[in-house]
Design a protein around this motif. Sequence first.
Motif, PDB file in Angstrom:
ATOM      1  N   GLN A 111       0.833  -1.203   0.000  1.00 43.34           N
ATOM      2  CA  GLN A 111       0.000   0.000   0.000  1.00 43.34           C
ATOM      3  C   GLN A 111       0.871   1.258   0.000  1.00 43.34           C
ATOM      4  O   GLN A 111       0.592   2.226  -0.717  1.00 43.34           O
ATOM      5  CB  GLN A 111      -0.906  -0.013   1.223  1.00 43.34           C
ATOM      6  N   LEU A 112       1.952   1.243   0.786  1.00 41.75           N
ATOM      7  CA  LEU A 112       2.873   2.374   0.806  1.00 41.75           C
ATOM      8  C   LEU A 112       3.589   2.508  -0.534  1.00 41.75           C
ATOM      9  O   LEU A 112       3.802   3.623  -1.027  1.00 41.75           O
ATOM     10  CB  LEU A 112       3.896   2.200   1.928  1.00 41.75           C
ATOM     11  N   ASP A 113       3.962   1.388  -1.132  1.00 45.31           N
ATOM     12  CA  ASP A 113       4.631   1.429  -2.438  1.00 45.31           C
ATOM     13  C   ASP A 113       3.734   2.053  -3.495  1.00 45.31           C
ATOM     14  O   ASP A 113       4.209   2.729  -4.415  1.00 45.31           O
ATOM     15  CB  ASP A 113       5.027   0.008  -2.875  1.00 45.31           C
ATOM     16  N   GLY A 114       2.427   1.845  -3.356  1.00 43.91           N
ATOM     17  CA  GLY A 114       1.490   2.391  -4.331  1.00 43.91           C
ATOM     18  C   GLY A 114       1.419   3.900  -4.341  1.00 43.91           C
ATOM     19  O   GLY A 114       0.989   4.509  -5.328  1.00 43.91           O
ATOM     20  N   LEU A 115       1.873   4.538  -3.247  1.00 47.20           N
ATOM     21  CA  LEU A 115       1.854   6.002  -3.187  1.00 47.20           C
ATOM     22  C   LEU A 115       2.738   6.628  -4.260  1.00 47.20           C
ATOM     23  O   LEU A 115       2.506   7.758  -4.676  1.00 47.20           O
ATOM     24  CB  LEU A 115       2.332   6.475  -1.808  1.00 47.20           C
ATOM     25  N   LYS A 116       3.752   5.917  -4.693  1.00 45.93           N
ATOM     26  CA  LYS A 116       4.719   6.474  -5.648  1.00 45.93           C
ATOM     27  C   LYS A 116       4.051   6.898  -6.942  1.00 45.93           C
ATOM     28  O   LYS A 116       4.491   7.834  -7.605  1.00 45.93           O
ATOM     29  CB  LYS A 116       5.803   5.430  -5.931  1.00 45.93           C
ATOM     30  N   ARG A 117       2.964   6.213  -7.300  1.00 42.59           N
ATOM     31  CA  ARG A 117       2.306   6.489  -8.573  1.00 42.59           C
ATOM     32  C   ARG A 117       1.506   7.784  -8.563  1.00 42.59           C
ATOM     33  O   ARG A 117       1.389   8.445  -9.595  1.00 42.59           O
ATOM     34  CB  ARG A 117       1.371   5.325  -8.940  1.00 42.59           C
ATOM     35  N   TYR A 118       0.935   8.164  -7.395  1.00 46.45           N
ATOM     36  CA  TYR A 118       0.040   9.318  -7.406  1.00 46.45           C
ATOM     37  C   TYR A 118       0.341  10.379  -6.362  1.00 46.45           C
ATOM     38  O   TYR A 118      -0.248  11.464  -6.397  1.00 46.45           O
ATOM     39  CB  TYR A 118      -1.417   8.854  -7.235  1.00 46.45           C
ATOM     40  N   ASP A 119       1.272  10.126  -5.447  1.00 48.16           N
ATOM     41  CA  ASP A 119       1.628  11.136  -4.447  1.00 48.16           C
ATOM     42  C   ASP A 119       3.100  10.979  -4.065  1.00 48.16           C
ATOM     43  O   ASP A 119       3.433  10.409  -3.014  1.00 48.16           O
ATOM     44  CB  ASP A 119       0.740  10.994  -3.203  1.00 48.16           C
ATOM     45  N   PRO A 120       4.008  11.465  -4.910  1.00 49.37           N
ATOM     46  CA  PRO A 120       5.448  11.265  -4.655  1.00 49.37           C
ATOM     47  C   PRO A 120       5.933  11.886  -3.349  1.00 49.37           C
ATOM     48  O   PRO A 120       6.853  11.363  -2.726  1.00 49.37           O
ATOM     49  CB  PRO A 120       6.123  11.916  -5.868  1.00 49.37           C
TER      50      PRO A 120
END
Length: 432
Positions: free
Chosen positions: A212-221
């Motif tokens: 879930q934390l890794d997914g932040l990279k796509r939409y909230d750097p």
Amino acid sequence: MIVKEVNPHFEEYLFNWNETYQFLVGGYGSSKSYHTALKILLKLLKEKRTALVIREVFDTHRDSTFALFEEIIEELSLNRAVTPLSSPLQLRFANGSRIMFKGMDNPAKLKSVHNISLIWIEECSEVKYEGFKELIGRLRHPKLDLHMICTTNPVGTSNWTYRHFFRDERNKRYILDDQELYKKRTIVSGDTYYHHSTALDNLFLPESYVKQLDGLKRYDPDLYRIARQGRFGVNGVRVLPQFEVLPHEQAEECIANISRPIFRTGMDFGFEESYNAVIRLAVDPEKKHLYIYWEYYKNKMTDDRTAEELRELAEKQEVIKADSAEPKSIQYFRQQGFRMVAARKFQGSRLQYTKKVKRFKKIICSDRCQNAIYELQTLTYAKDKDGALIEDEFTIDPHTLSAIWYALDDYEVADLKESSSERTRPNRERRK
């Protein structure tokens, strides 16, 4: 005898009491708060001490730090050794130790606290710097060693935690390179122990949480950097991404090589908390480069003292475009021999001036202009309640940017044509 499985990255930290200050920074779910609560419990079970746990807002303790201590007490079957009390919020130990919970939103209650030998500031980036310094003064005991633990998720490099524990560009304080900490994970510098952690250091986290934390990279750097990487940086959208810093001599050389440089000077007024900021600029109209090569930046200065310190500008008869909101100050400077005129202000001028500055392909700042660097290098836009950018508001009040606005009052970056009445000669002497 207490047997407890812990995360390997925190084993050494749990029993390290060699330094007065311990600063833990990390991403979400790294277990830095859990291991800090465990560390304090173990210390107070062994030694009779009074500890203070601080958060900016007192009411947040009950569901965070206090609940964390209760969880560990239950987990380790310490109910006979440690008793949680809800009014007032505290932990009482059978050996006489005590943990008190306080908020910086009611600092008056700190005055009655005495003989504190250990302080934990949870989410210390939320506490004001003045509050942090006040807590240092509360850390005192006639016999016991003193310790202060600060735990936080990283925020922007403008936050006091970064400026105090790593580097403060404005005051030229350099303590530790945060990049070195991310590489080595733990460092001792002076009397401070540094510890960096991420979610991968918490072996008890479910894999789904890390994904879930890794997914932040796509939409909230920005949030990805904070939550997943646990690193400081610039929060938000930078206003001037083309801003760069050069050694003063190199900046001077670049200005000297401009075929037809345009020189301008702008001034923003301030007194108590805001600043008198004067910026001298050079523009390369062909390359569309803006050079910042000289600054004046002081507050709590009356007009007469400021005029005396800026006497050089009056003697050289430089045109100074100043904030039109201060007509009395402008008139005073004119009476003192300054060629000072009011810059235009109109509905929407902040936005238009900002867009004008952003049109430069490069904004090059001399390394001598430390306040301009501090304000502009990481300047970001403010956001409204819905998270949308506000294009004419910023996260700080950048007085040097205001001075640049006024200096460029009558120019458009598209061609930057000079008005013949205000032409300034490309004299190197002006840049000394």
